[in-house]
Motif scaffolding. Structure first.
Motif, short mmCIF file in Angstrom:
data_model
loop_
_atom_site.label_atom_id
_atom_site.label_comp_id
_atom_site.label_asym_id
_atom_site.label_seq_id
_atom_site.Cartn_x
_atom_site.Cartn_y
_atom_site.Cartn_z
N TYR A 1 0.85 -1.21 0.00
CA TYR A 1 0.00 0.00 0.00
C TYR A 1 0.88 1.25 0.00
N GLU B 1 -10.71 -8.69 19.43
CA GLU B 1 -9.26 -8.94 19.36
C GLU B 1 -8.57 -7.88 18.52
N LEU B 2 -7.34 -7.56 18.91
CA LEU B 2 -6.53 -6.61 18.15
C LEU B 2 -5.15 -7.22 17.90
N GLY B 3 -4.36 -6.52 17.06
CA GLY B 3 -2.98 -6.94 16.83
C GLY B 3 -2.02 -6.15 17.71
N ILE C 1 -1.88 2.72 20.27
CA ILE C 1 -3.24 2.16 20.19
C ILE C 1 -3.73 1.93 21.63
N PHE D 1 -3.83 -10.33 13.52
CA PHE D 1 -4.00 -8.90 13.18
C PHE D 1 -2.67 -8.15 13.07
#
Ligand code: GDR
Length: 339
Positions: free
Chosen positions: A150, A210-212, A252, A294
């Motif tokens: 990206y 859930e997160l990374g 985060i 993630f």
């Protein structure tokens, strides 16, 4: 005479904020998207502007579609927001990402180059281009070190935009936008995922999420402030590149800490690293876990932008701070999910 603006990627967050801003300035707004994204008008409905926009199909992979739009309307300003914009997906879909996010921009510029009356062109460049940063804070002069298909595609668009400015004297500007969020942010992005999931936990719709990597730091601003900068970038005499940022960053985890203040129950952190968890204080129930799926193959750990050029040249500065941004997003999501 009314000015005409073309916004590619009209159904996204920035498309909606900018369309609303330009309509208030009495622009005629043409919004384009791939046919598949078209049904998704919820963001335009949020501003009640879905009937004020002229919609056209325009796939950035199809140059004939781009040519058709530019020969049908006399356009003054183009804002190119269309992209495959989710960093994580770019690892699984690098070719589609490059075709849309990189070559899509070039296709528009090629069509513009061949016009007699050329519109001004704004490219949505990204702070992701700084990647594993080589300087803190990052400015328009900081060297790029992209870490994903990206970011590499955005870098191509950034440089080709500059090249068409210098080689063909076309008015092209780019905004190197640091992360900008809002209640209209897609839930695949981390801020909205957090505010939406916490709100769904409070309403009982889900039990946990859930997160990374929650240690990465981002310079988060409000999308509504940033679109004004984008417009200003096309109103000055000399086209150029501008950083749009707040100059402050947070992890985060900090974002979660700010967001959880708005819940009607108390929470506390447990563990560290991959076993970090957020639990309810009263019954110890887990509401947030870390999941490796993630994480990204290569991560951007820290971004923080210096916006002094935009301040000086465009007289732009962000109005919304981090706490106000989190509050705005949390209150909207809590309202949406209240029973
Ligand atoms: P980013 O935004 O990649 O910075 O790009 P995103 O919100 O996706 O990620 C920010 C950081 O959060 C970490 N993270 C997670 N991210 C997501 N999406 N989901 C998770 O579960 C999660 N857990 C941790 C990520 O690893 C990352 O470090 C955004 C996009 O809008 C781009 O299109 C734009 O160019 C840049 O901002 C500026």
């Amino acid at each position: 005479m009314k000015k005409t603006a073309l916004i590619t990627g009209i159904s996204g967050q920035d498309g909606a904020y900018l369309a609303n801003f330009l309509l208030k300035k009495n622009y005629r707004v043409i919004g384009t998207d791939r046919r598949s994204a078209r049904d998704d008008k919820w963001r335009l409905k949020y501003f009640n502007i879905e009937n004020k926009i002229i919609f056209e199909d325009m796939d950035l992979n199809e140059i004939t579609q781009i040519q058709r739009i530019f020969s049908s309307y006399r356009i003054d300003e183009v804002y190119n927001f269309a992209a495959q914009s989710f960093v994580k997906s770019s690892f699984s879909n690098p070719l589609t990402t490059a075709d849309t996010t990189a070559i899509g921009c070039l296709r528009i510029l090629e069509v513009i180059r061949n016009l007699k009356k050329r519109p001004k062109f704004y490219q949505a460049s990204s702070s992701e281009m700084f990647g594993e940063v080589l300087e803190i804070p990052q400015t328009e002069k900081t060297a790029f070190n992209p870490q994903s298909p990206y970011a590499i595609s955005k870098l191509f668009s950034h440089f080709i935009t500059k090249n068409y400015r210098e080689a063909y004297n076309i008015y092209t500007s780019s905004g190197i936008c640091f992360n900008h969020e809002s209640p209209l942010r897609g839930e695949e992005f981390v801020t909205r995922k957090i505010t939406s999931c916490l709100s769904k936990i409070q309403s009982g719709e889900i039990s946990h999420f859930e997160l990374g990597n929650i240690n990465a730091k981002r310079d988060w601003g409000f999308a509504g402030d940033y679109v004004e900068g984008m417009w200003k970038a096309l109103q000055v005499k000399k086209p150029d590149d501008f950083v749009f940022s707040t100059g402050r960053n947070h992890s985060i985890k900090n974002f979660i800490d700010e967001a959880r203040k708005y819940l009607n129950f108390e929470t506390k952190w447990h563990g560290s690293g991959l076993s970090t968890q957020l639990r309810r204080k009263n019954n110890n129930q887990i509401i947030l876990k870390i999941n490796k799926k993630f994480f990204r193959p290569t991560e951007v750990n820290l971004l923080i932008g210096k916006n002094s050029k935009a301040k000086k040249v465009l007289k732009w500065s962000p109005k919304t701070n981090f706490k106000e941004l989190v509050k705005m997003m949390m209150l909207e999501d809590l309202k949406k999910h209240s029973r």
